[in-house]
Motif scaffolding. Structure first.
Motif, PDB file in Angstrom:
ATOM      1  N   THR A   1      -3.719   9.098   4.200  1.00 45.12           N
ATOM      2  CA  THR A   1      -5.177   8.937   4.162  1.00 45.12           C
ATOM      3  C   THR A   1      -5.689   8.355   2.854  1.00 45.12           C
ATOM      4  O   THR A   1      -6.873   8.031   2.753  1.00 45.12           O
ATOM      5  CB  THR A   1      -5.870  10.292   4.405  1.00 45.12           C
ATOM      6  N   ASN A   2      -4.847   8.240   1.835  1.00 47.87           N
ATOM      7  CA  ASN A   2      -5.284   7.645   0.567  1.00 47.87           C
ATOM      8  C   ASN A   2      -5.738   6.203   0.770  1.00 47.87           C
ATOM      9  O   ASN A   2      -5.148   5.463   1.567  1.00 47.87           O
ATOM     10  CB  ASN A   2      -4.150   7.671  -0.461  1.00 47.87           C
ATOM     11  N   LYS A   3      -6.771   5.809   0.048  1.00 46.30           N
ATOM     12  CA  LYS A   3      -7.294   4.451   0.167  1.00 46.30           C
ATOM     13  C   LYS A   3      -6.517   3.488  -0.725  1.00 46.30           C
ATOM     14  O   LYS A   3      -6.069   3.858  -1.807  1.00 46.30           O
ATOM     15  CB  LYS A   3      -8.775   4.435  -0.214  1.00 46.30           C
TER      16      LYS A   3
ATOM     17  N   ARG B   1      -0.501   4.737  -0.321  1.00 44.83           N
ATOM     18  CA  ARG B   1      -1.866   4.546   0.160  1.00 44.83           C
ATOM     19  C   ARG B   1      -1.873   3.903   1.548  1.00 44.83           C
ATOM     20  O   ARG B   1      -2.540   2.896   1.766  1.00 44.83           O
ATOM     21  CB  ARG B   1      -2.657   3.677  -0.817  1.00 44.83           C
TER      22      ARG B   1
ATOM     23  N   ASP C   1      -8.493  -0.534  -5.186  1.00 43.68           N
ATOM     24  CA  ASP C   1      -9.702  -1.349  -5.079  1.00 43.68           C
ATOM     25  C   ASP C   1      -9.640  -2.491  -6.096  1.00 43.68           C
ATOM     26  O   ASP C   1      -9.661  -2.258  -7.304  1.00 43.68           O
ATOM     27  CB  ASP C   1     -10.935  -0.483  -5.334  1.00 43.68           C
TER      28      ASP C   1
ATOM     29  N   ASP D   1       0.824  -1.214   0.000  1.00 42.22           N
ATOM     30  CA  ASP D   1       0.000   0.000   0.000  1.00 42.22           C
ATOM     31  C   ASP D   1       0.857   1.264   0.000  1.00 42.22           C
ATOM     32  O   ASP D   1       0.541   2.266   0.657  1.00 42.22           O
ATOM     33  CB  ASP D   1      -0.968   0.030   1.192  1.00 42.22           C
TER      34      ASP D   1
END
Length: 465
Positions: free
Chosen positions: A446-448, A258, A451, A255
């Motif tokens: 804070t980025n997700k 992210r 997906d 991540d």
């Protein structure tokens, strides 16, 4: 140019030594690091651009990679190949013939070094797909975004840290996607381990490894394969020049950008044991190679290690000269399990031995990502490095059509590509450590994560199989 955004320190002694500071010079890197986090003007991570029901594409560069991209894209619904450009007329003609039996009737551009600009200037194109030599990636991507186009560009998207910042700034200002075409993020084992990591199978992630070890030595000197010997020119730089095949998938597992971020790196290269010797042999018979005599070249093997803000470690390797078996090492190590592919087939371990083939297949079935369930077999039929290229193209087009964030954004493109020049700096300075810029301006906190659920989208059809 926003100097505060790119307040980089010059390499000690290089300017005084008279080395070039041009962005596309084939020499040592001239910038090192951002001493403080810059201010982000707009966050492109998670950005959903307006939907494009039918994606109109312009291709720049239809040599090896570009020609393959054309062959793949015709299998997707809701796309139009609007324009094709290559400086070589014969390549354009080959592209025209390859599309004869399809519904695509693009306009063709060729013959001039800047013919690609006319393609980018068109109002009836949504996406510019760039497959050219490395030194053209950044200027083409920047120009395309300035003309209101989304960009998908071959790797690496930049060869200097300064150019990485230019791409970030332009993408944020124009709000146009700028994706680097890192196809290895869509290989089947890499997608499997990404999904397993998301489900907590590995426990806390500790260490990852990636590599690009590929004997393409002879191709450096093949004028029919390397236009203007461009890749040989690039190899006058000494570092990990092609980091993203190994780095992209493991960065997504961690991540990076992210939830975690790279902190600093250290790089070391071996001596060049092969390129200079080959140059001397060829120069005795072919005057085209005399320009390279007496020049320094990349060492055979480069090893780069990176520590992240959360204390995880990354090891990357690059060797495209030595006669070694192909390896795109992909290793994920956590507190509960380990996965590895290359040089052997993919394996999983929860202890000191690899699981049996039966146990592995059970895990593969349990953790198979949704994109593989839906498109995997069709992708293998279309091809492109075993299907991963087609998975990448399908996902890109599906995201654009459905107004979804891209799996790889401009921050990934910049960060992954920056490892090249940063590793050059470390090699040139006796493997001293160097800070890695935060291209997200702190938004990584804070980025997700990417997906991979396909709970939205997944509506792009596949045809012609």
């Amino acid at each position: 140019m926003n100097k505060k955004r790119r307040d980089f320190l010059k390499l000690t002694g290089l300017a005084g030594a008279g080395l070039s500071t041009a962005p596309f010079s084939y020499g040592l890197p001239t910038v090192t690091q951002a001493p403080r986090p810059p201010k982000q003007t707009f966050n492109m991570c998670g950005y959903s651009a307006p939907k494009i029901d039918t994606v109109r594409i312009g291709y720049i560069g239809v040599g090896n990679r570009g020609a393959g991209a054309l062959q793949r894209i015709v299998h997707l619904d809701n796309v139009v190949v609007q324009a094709v450009c290559d400086i070589r007329p014969e390549r354009v003609e080959q592209a025209r013939k390859s599309l004869e039996k399809t519904a695509h009737r693009p306009t063709y551009y060729s013959g001039k070094a800047d013919s690609w600009k006319a393609l980018c200037d068109r109002k009836d194109i949504d996406l510019i797909y760039i497959c050219t030599p490395w030194n053209l990636h950044t200027p083409m991507a920047l120009y395309a975004m300035e003309q209101g186009k989304h960009v998908a560009c071959e790797i690496p998207i930049a060869t200097t840290v300064d150019d990485c910042w230019k791409l970030v700034e332009t993408s944020e200002r124009t709000r146009r996607h700028c994706m680097m075409l890192e196809n290895c993020c869509y290989d089947f084992f890499e997608l499997l381990t990404l999904n397993m990591a998301r489900q907590g199978f590995f426990g806390e992630l500790v260490h990852v490894e990636g590599a690009y070890i590929h004997d393409i030595f002879d191709s450096f000197f093949d004028k029919s394969k390397r236009y203007d010997l461009w890749r040989l020119k690039e190899n006058q730089r000494n570092g990990n020049l092609y980091p993203t095949h190994g780095l992209g998938p493991i960065a997504q597992v961690l991540d990076i950008n992210r939830g975690d971020q790279m902190d600093y790196l250290v790089a070391m290269s071996s001596q060049d044991f092969m390129i200079s010797k080959k140059i001397n042999e060829l120069a005795a018979q072919d005057a085209d190679f005399k320009q390279f005599q007496g020049k320094s070249f990349r060492g055979n093997m480069n090893t780069t290690t990176i520590r992240t803000k959360k204390g995880r470690t990354i090891m990357l390797q690059h060797d495209v000269s030595s006669p070694r078996p192909y390896s795109r090492l992909h290793l994920v190590s956590g507190t509960k399990a380990t996965a590895q592919k290359y040089p052997l087939p993919g394996r999983i371990s929860t202890g000191h031995e690899w699981l049996s083939e039966t146990a592995y297949q059970e895990l593969e079935k349990k953790y198979q990502p949704e994109i593989v369930k839906r498109v995997g077999e069709l992708a293998k039929q279309v091809g492109g490095h075993g299907g991963m290229d087609f998975l990448m193209d399908w996902r890109l087009i599906d995201c654009l059509r459905n107004g979804l964030p891209l799996d790889q954004d401009v921050y990934d493109a910049a960060l992954w590509s920056s490892i090249g020049p940063l590793s050059e700096w470390s090699v040139a300075h006796r493997s001293n450590s160097i800070d890695v810029p935060d291209f997200t301006g702190g938004s990584w906190k804070t980025n997700k994560p990417v997906d991979i659920s396909l709970t939205t989208g997944g509506t792009t059809g596949i045809k012609g199989l």
